[in-house]
Each structure stands twice: as structure tokens, then as C-alpha cells.
Design a protein around this motif. Structure first.
Motif, short mmCIF file in Angstrom:
data_model
loop_
_atom_site.label_atom_id
_atom_site.label_comp_id
_atom_site.label_asym_id
_atom_site.label_seq_id
_atom_site.Cartn_x
_atom_site.Cartn_y
_atom_site.Cartn_z
N UNK A 56 0.87 -1.33 -0.03
CA UNK A 56 -0.29 0.07 0.06
C UNK A 56 1.00 1.21 -0.19
N UNK A 57 1.68 1.69 1.25
CA UNK A 57 2.84 2.28 0.83
C UNK A 57 3.51 2.35 -0.65
N UNK A 346 -8.83 8.95 3.23
CA UNK A 346 -8.18 7.51 3.44
C UNK A 346 -6.95 7.71 3.88
N UNK A 347 -6.60 7.06 4.81
CA UNK A 347 -5.64 6.96 6.09
C UNK A 347 -4.81 6.07 5.31
N UNK A 348 -3.23 6.01 4.77
CA UNK A 348 -2.48 5.60 4.36
C UNK A 348 -1.48 5.41 5.82
N UNK A 349 -1.88 4.14 6.17
CA UNK A 349 -0.71 4.01 7.36
C UNK A 349 0.72 3.09 7.12
N UNK A 350 1.49 3.95 6.97
CA UNK A 350 3.02 4.31 6.98
C UNK A 350 3.59 3.50 8.14
N UNK A 351 3.41 3.72 8.55
CA UNK A 351 3.36 3.12 10.40
C UNK A 351 3.53 1.71 9.68
N UNK A 384 9.98 2.29 5.24
CA UNK A 384 10.46 2.67 6.41
C UNK A 384 9.80 4.21 5.79
N UNK A 385 9.16 4.25 5.85
CA UNK A 385 8.61 5.68 5.58
C UNK A 385 8.21 7.04 6.51
N UNK A 386 9.16 7.30 7.55
CA UNK A 386 8.99 8.29 8.44
C UNK A 386 8.63 10.10 7.61
N UNK A 387 8.67 9.59 6.42
CA UNK A 387 8.51 11.29 5.80
C UNK A 387 7.44 10.94 4.42
#
Length: 450
Positions: A56-57, A346-351, A384-387
Motif C-alpha cells: 500500500x505504501x 483515506x489514511x495510508x498507514x505508513x507506520x 520505512x517511510x517516516x517522511x
């Protein structure tokens, strides 16, 4: 045949509101494990479609994702508070690409060239003003002041504010009303907010005038040395894109995007280091080496502080200040066998992948050695997508990757500190950087520089 979209665990009346507020990354990770990469959450009369997991990310960063997902709906209310209709953060498609092209140079690491000494001076002045031995420091509040000054120097080449309480109020209140929708709209009619907003608009007028005068004094009327100069130049060169109407929002964009996220991330790192003396000792050693030869630059910062860089990555993995990306469906599309309808929030849940054992062994343990040394791991794209990810990747990423470790290095090089509450734990509550370390108190110690 498409699949029905499952619904996350919820309670009567409030739905999933409490677990989403109290421990958002863990809640989304657990629901992902239970329901898969697409599921619905409902909270107090609202609903969001969650897209989670590495696929998804990575979809967000794909050409299909670029066309399918937008940011305008999520951020439009906040942008309207600045009296504008469109800015970098809420534009989509070709217009967003045009915005990014105009400000790319100002947001690049080259914007720091020749400014490292001034940024370090700002940090030292902040330490001298706030770091009195024995003082209990509300570290996030104080770091917000430092970050705003750092960003002012990087993007404007000067300090721009005497105090920032009105900036805090305007950003925090508009975020809670428009983006997170946790507060009623009537909150923005209250006198405190209206005074903060009026002062911020006055600041925008004042700052615009400063940089317009600077442009007049420059060859060809274009100073072009910092982001704010670039914005003035863009208004002159592309007035149909960077309109006079849009300048205030874009001038405050760096503070809107960076004040809370950077301050909470730096605070989280300092807090984690205080709980791990062995890691703090390693960072102190690197920081002492970094500053022993005078003012560093980008090359020396990254060459001399590999352990600090690993600490920053691990902190942003375990304690992301922006755990989800707020988006909306620009059109109908299908993902993982589910039909998504135009207009869906939509929320893309990168966490979610940050807490996945598929990518990080013992994922709830703080371990910077994941990113350094012989056992360092290869992190697949999207894990890993903190940004963020995709064409709305945080524009300030390159600046943050320098300012965050530089600030941590200077603090630990100059001062000793410890936790006021030795049992303190960073919160699992995540609200776009506002609450991650909001109540962290550091006890100021002695100077490490005799």
C-alpha cells in the motif's frame, strides 16, 4: 469479483476512536494483521479507509497511486485559514508538480550551504537561554522555539520571530479542527485563536515585505538565495501559479510542516538516549569528534556520526511523528481486490510496517544497530517511510535529515542532561507530531565544555 471491505474492531458509539487516539500505530498494525491491507475504521460518526502494509505504501509512490490519491480535501480547511485556496501541501497533479519545481532548490540541502555556523550559533544561544543547571525543561515547547529559529535561518537567512505562541496556537487549533477533526469548528471563532491568526497574517505581510525589498536590491530583481527569496521570485515569474494570494501560506509552509514534527522527533531522540546511557555515550563521542575540528558541513556530519544517524532512523521508525498520510480518492480505483470509490477519505498507514516482524526483528525494541554495523539490515522499499511516500513526500525531508542530527549532536556535545522522571516512556499517542513527547521533561545538567 471484488471483496467486501472489512471493518476494524470498534466499541459502541465511539467506534475505534479511543484505540486510534491512544495507540494508533499498534492499533493499525493489529488490524492489518487481522483484516489485511484494506479495512475501514469508524470513529464518532466519521469513517476512514485504511491502506496499510508495504504494498500500500509503495502504491502511493506509483504512477497509479499518484493519479488515484490526492491531498486537497484533507488539507483544504487548514489552507483556507491562511486566506488562500492552494499551496504545496494541498495541491495535486500537475499543479503540485509545478509548486515543487518552484521551491525545490529552497528545500534542498544546498539551502544549508554557508549557514551551518549560523544554525549552530542559534542552537548555542538557545542552550544558554534555556539550559540552566538543575532546571526542568519542557523540552518539546522549548524545541519548538529552536526549530522555528533554525528554519528561519535556513529558509530566510535571518531570525523572523520574537516569540511563537501565536504560531503554536494557529497551527495546533487549525490542525485539530480541520485535519484531525477532533475539535468543533466553533473553536476557531474564539478570541485566542482569532488574535493568533491576525498576528500570523501580520507576520506574513511583514515577511513578504522583507523579501520583496531584498529582491529589489538584487540583480535582475531576483535574490534567489533562500526559499523565501524563491517564493517572491516565483510570484513575479509565475503569478498565475504562485499568486499574491498564495504567498502567506507558502511562507509559513516550513513552520506548519516542521515545527511540531522536528521538535517532537528531536525530543524523542534525547529522551531515548537518556534511557540508554550506552547509546548516549556513543553519540557524545561522535558529537565531540564532529565539533572538534570547527564548524561541520553536510559531508562531515554524515561521515563522522554514523551511530547518531542510526539512532535517528530507529527513533523515527519506532516513534514516527507522522504515522499516517491523510489522502482522498481522486477517482475510483481497485487495490488488493477492493474497490475504492471517488471521494473516499483515506489514511495510508505508513507506520504499520515499522512495527512488523516481517521487516524488523523484535520491532518494539529500540535498537539502532538495525541500521549500522555488520548486522545491519536491508530495508525494502516502503517498509520505512517516516517522511511519507510518493509525489507528496515531505518537501522538508532533506533539511530535516540534517537539522535533526545536527541539533541532537550539538546538545549532547554541549550539555549533560537526564530525565526528570526516570520511568518516563514516550507516548503511544500520535497526532501529527503534537503529542509524541509533549510532556517530556529533561533535567538540565552541567556544561560538557569546560
Amino acid at each position: 469479483m471484488t471483496q467486501a471491505i472489512p471493518v476494524a474492531d470498534s466499541l459502541p458509539l465511539i467506534g475505534s476512536a479511543w484505540p486510534m487516539y491512544d495507540a494508533l500505530p499498534q492499533f493499525l498494525h493489529d488490524q492489518y494483521r487481522k483484516h489485511g491491507p484494506v479495512f475501514m475504521v469508524r470513529a464518532v460518526g466519521r469513517e476512514f479507509l485504511i491502506l496499510a502494509g508495504v504494498d500500500a505504501v509503495n502504491f502511493v509512490g506509483s504512477p497509479e497511486g499518484k493519479n488515484a490519491l490526492g491531498s486537497k480535501d484533507a488539507f483544504q480547511g487548514m489552507i483556507s485559514e491562511y486566506g488562500t485556496d492552494e499551496a504545496l501541501v494541498n495541491s495535486d497533479g500537475d499543479r503540485h508538480a509545478q509548486f515543487r519545481k518552484m521551491v525545490h532548490k529552497g528545500y534542498s540541502r544546498e539551502a544549508l550551504t554557508g549557514r551551518y555556523e549560523k544554525v549552530i550559533d542559534v542552537i548555542d544561544d538557545w542552550l544558554n537561554s534555556n539550559w540552566t543547571r538543575g532546571a526542568s525543561i519542557p523540552i518539546v515547547t522549548k524545541l519548538q522555539e529552536l526549530v522555528v529559529d533554525e528554519l528561519s535561518v535556513v529558509f530566510g537567512d535571518m531570525l523572523l520571530f520574537d516569540d511563537i505562541e501565536h504560531i503554536r496556537t494557529q497551527i495546533h487549533w487549525s490542525t485539530n479542527v480541520h485535519l484531525l477533526k477532533r475539535w468543533p469548528k466553533i473553536a476557531l471563532r474564539l478570541p485566542k485563536y482569532q488574535r493568533a491568526k491576525a498576528r500570523l497574517i501580520a507576520d506574513a505581510t511583514r515577511i513578504t515585505a522583507i523579501f520583496e525589498e531584498r529582491a529589489k536590491a538584487a540583480p535582475n530583481g531576483i535574490a534567489g538565495t533562500r526559499l523565501f527569496d524563491d517564493l517572491i521570485a516565483a510570484n513575479k515569474q509565475y503569478p498565475d501559479i504562485m499568486t499574491r494570494h498564495d504567498l502567506p501560506m507558502n511562507l509559513f509552509g516550513p513552520f506548519l510542516g516542521g515545527m511540531d514534527t522536528a521538535s517532537n522527533t528531536i525530543a524523542a531522540i534525547l529522551g531515548v538516549l537518556a534511557r540508554h546511557p550506552e547509546h548516549l555515550a556513543n553519540v557524545e563521542s561522535e558529537a565531540d569528534s564532529l565539533f572538534s575540528a570547527g564548524t561541520p558541513d553536510e559531508d562531515t556530519l554524515f561521515a563522522i556520526t554514523p551511530f547518531l544517524q542510526a539512532v535517528v532512523k530507529e527513533s523515527m521508525r519506532l516513534y514516527p511523528s507522522v504515522p499516517v498520510l491523510m489522502r482522498h480518492a481522486r477517482r475510483d480505483f481497485c487495490i488488493a481486490g477492493h474497490d475504492i470509490r471517488q471521494g473516499q477519505q483515506i489514511m495510508v498507514a505508513t507506520c504499520v510496517s515499522h512495527l512488523s516482524e516481517d521487516y524488523f526483528a523484535d520491532p518494539t525494541t529500540f535498537d539502532p544497530y538495525r541500521f549500522i554495523g555488520p548486522d545491519r539490515m536491508d530495508v525494502p522499499a516502503g517498509a520505512l517511510a517516516p517522511f511519507g511516500r510518493g509525489h507528496h513526500l515531505c518537501m522538508g525531508k532533506r533539511i530535516a535529515e540534517v537539522l535533526i542530527p545536527l541539533t541532537v549532536a550539538r546538545v549532547v556535545h554541549q550539555r549533560e542532561y537526564e530525565l526528570v522522571d526516570k520511568s518516563y516512556q514516550l507516548k503511544n499517542r500520535f497526532s501529527y507530531g503534537v503529542e509524541l513527547a509533549a510532556d517530556l521533561q529533561l533535567l538540565a545538567g552541567s556544561s560538557r565544555r569546560a
